[in-house]
Scaffold this motif. Structure first.
Motif, PDB file in Angstrom:
ATOM      1  N   MET A  59      -6.459   7.533   0.666  1.00  0.00           N
ATOM      2  CA  MET A  59      -5.022   7.797   0.818  1.00  0.00           C
ATOM      3  C   MET A  59      -4.215   6.548   0.505  1.00  0.00           C
ATOM      4  O   MET A  59      -3.060   6.631   0.081  1.00  0.00           O
ATOM      5  N   CYS A  60      -4.823   5.376   0.742  1.00  0.00           N
ATOM      6  CA  CYS A  60      -4.107   4.116   0.539  1.00  0.00           C
ATOM      7  C   CYS A  60      -4.608   3.354  -0.685  1.00  0.00           C
ATOM      8  O   CYS A  60      -3.859   2.624  -1.318  1.00  0.00           O
ATOM      9  N   VAL A  61      -5.895   3.513  -0.995  1.00  0.00           N
ATOM     10  CA  VAL A  61      -6.494   2.791  -2.123  1.00  0.00           C
ATOM     11  C   VAL A  61      -6.990   3.830  -3.138  1.00  0.00           C
ATOM     12  O   VAL A  61      -7.888   4.611  -2.839  1.00  0.00           O
ATOM     13  N   GLN A  62      -6.397   3.827  -4.309  1.00  0.00           N
ATOM     14  CA  GLN A  62      -6.764   4.822  -5.335  1.00  0.00           C
ATOM     15  C   GLN A  62      -7.601   4.238  -6.473  1.00  0.00           C
ATOM     16  O   GLN A  62      -8.059   4.981  -7.341  1.00  0.00           O
ATOM     17  N   PHE A  87     -10.200   6.209   3.080  1.00  0.00           N
ATOM     18  CA  PHE A  87      -9.265   5.171   2.653  1.00  0.00           C
ATOM     19  C   PHE A  87      -8.629   5.465   1.300  1.00  0.00           C
ATOM     20  O   PHE A  87      -7.817   4.663   0.827  1.00  0.00           O
ATOM     21  N   ASN A 127       6.909   4.723   0.362  1.00  0.00           N
ATOM     22  CA  ASN A 127       5.568   4.251   0.719  1.00  0.00           C
ATOM     23  C   ASN A 127       4.657   5.382   1.166  1.00  0.00           C
ATOM     24  O   ASN A 127       3.424   5.285   1.062  1.00  0.00           O
ATOM     25  N   LEU A 128       5.229   6.437   1.714  1.00  0.00           N
ATOM     26  CA  LEU A 128       4.467   7.608   2.144  1.00  0.00           C
ATOM     27  C   LEU A 128       4.807   8.768   1.231  1.00  0.00           C
ATOM     28  O   LEU A 128       5.946   9.234   1.196  1.00  0.00           O
ATOM     29  N   CYS A 175       0.837  -1.203   0.000  1.00  0.00           N
ATOM     30  CA  CYS A 175       0.000   0.000   0.000  1.00  0.00           C
ATOM     31  C   CYS A 175       0.865   1.244   0.000  1.00  0.00           C
ATOM     32  O   CYS A 175       1.735   1.412   0.860  1.00  0.00           O
ATOM     33  N   HIS A 176       0.644   2.103  -0.976  1.00  0.00           N
ATOM     34  CA  HIS A 176       1.334   3.387  -1.037  1.00  0.00           C
ATOM     35  C   HIS A 176       0.378   4.459  -0.525  1.00  0.00           C
ATOM     36  O   HIS A 176      -0.690   4.678  -1.104  1.00  0.00           O
ATOM     37  N   VAL A 177       0.749   5.127   0.549  1.00  0.00           N
ATOM     38  CA  VAL A 177      -0.077   6.193   1.115  1.00  0.00           C
ATOM     39  C   VAL A 177       0.229   7.474   0.364  1.00  0.00           C
ATOM     40  O   VAL A 177       1.347   7.998   0.431  1.00  0.00           O
ATOM     41  N   THR A 185      -3.424  12.629  -7.486  1.00  0.00           N
ATOM     42  CA  THR A 185      -2.848  11.387  -6.956  1.00  0.00           C
ATOM     43  C   THR A 185      -2.267  10.480  -8.039  1.00  0.00           C
ATOM     44  O   THR A 185      -1.616   9.484  -7.714  1.00  0.00           O
TER      45      THR A 185
END
Length: 228
Positions: free
Chosen positions: A122-125, A120, A223-224, A2-4, A209
């Motif tokens: 931020m993690c799931v696009q 969510f 990752n962030l 997961c890429h935030v 994003t």
């Protein structure tokens, strides 16, 4: 992995989505849609003898709730009492208000779902290979249409017996008579406008994003990712 991904536009869209959902929900539950003409209630002395001085009070009426003055004999009992005037859906004062309640409830349910999902993003696009921002934006547009239908039908119920008892005999469809519109009605209108703004702005959040800068950060193994 997961890429935030956090950008100004995506965070602004998320915050607006949450604010809109809560604003519409609070307005729907409020009794301050119509503010009735002033009524008076007399003070009472300790010996139960009534004085001539009275205090004005404006009862309020919502889609399914109302606020009235509790006619107590002691000062502490003369408080405003709020609660539903209808024990079930069938007892809502007008068929138009029943339709309003349905349309607003559906629209608010969609908005609350989108608000939850937006946290969510931020993690799931993406979902099923489609941008989650675009999907949410489409849902917000649909919710806005339900809200508009509800707000259009609401004034058509101003001629019902319940509204007439609060607003006088001059009250009729789309004419509030002696009543004035309360903050809940304006909040619902403002929330509807913001709903469509959120629907349009979701496209900007998706662009932010999925920009080249974000892809470069992902390729570098971060990752962030926080971008302005």
């Amino acid at each position: 992995m997961c890429h935030v991904i956090v950008t100004c536009r995506s965070m602004l869209w998320t915050l607006l989505s949450i604010v809109v959902a809560f604003a519409e929900l609070i307005a729907f539950m409020s009794a301050d849609w119509l503010i009735g003409k002033a009524k008076t209630h007399s003070h009472a002395k300790a010996d139960n003898q009534t004085r001539g001085v009275s205090e004005p009070h404006h009862p309020t009426l919502g889609i399914y709730a109302r606020c009235i003055r509790n006619p107590g004999t002691q000062p502490i009992q003369r408080e405003t009492v709020c609660g539903p005037y209808a024990e079930n859906f069938a007892e809502i004062a007008s068929g138009f208000w029943q339709a309003t309640a349905i349309f607003l409830a559906v629209g608010i349910f969609i908005l609350c779902t989108v608000a939850l999902v937006s946290v969510f993003t931020m993690c799931v696009q993406s979902i099923m290979k489609k941008s989650i921002f675009n999907v949410c934006g489409l849902l917000q547009g649909i919710a806005g249409l339900f809200l508009i239908l509800g707000l259009i039908l609401y004034p058509a119920g101003w001629g019902c017996q319940k509204a007439v008892s609060y607003c006088g005999h001059y009250a009729s469809a789309y004419r509030p008579g002696d009543c004035s519109l309360g903050w809940a009605f304006y909040t619902a209108i403002g929330g509807t406008v913001l709903t469509f703004i959120c629907a349009v702005f979701s496209a900007q959040a998706e662009i932010a994003t999925s920009s080249d800068k974000v892809q470069e950060e992902i390729e570098e193994g971060k990752n962030l990712i926080c971008l302005l």
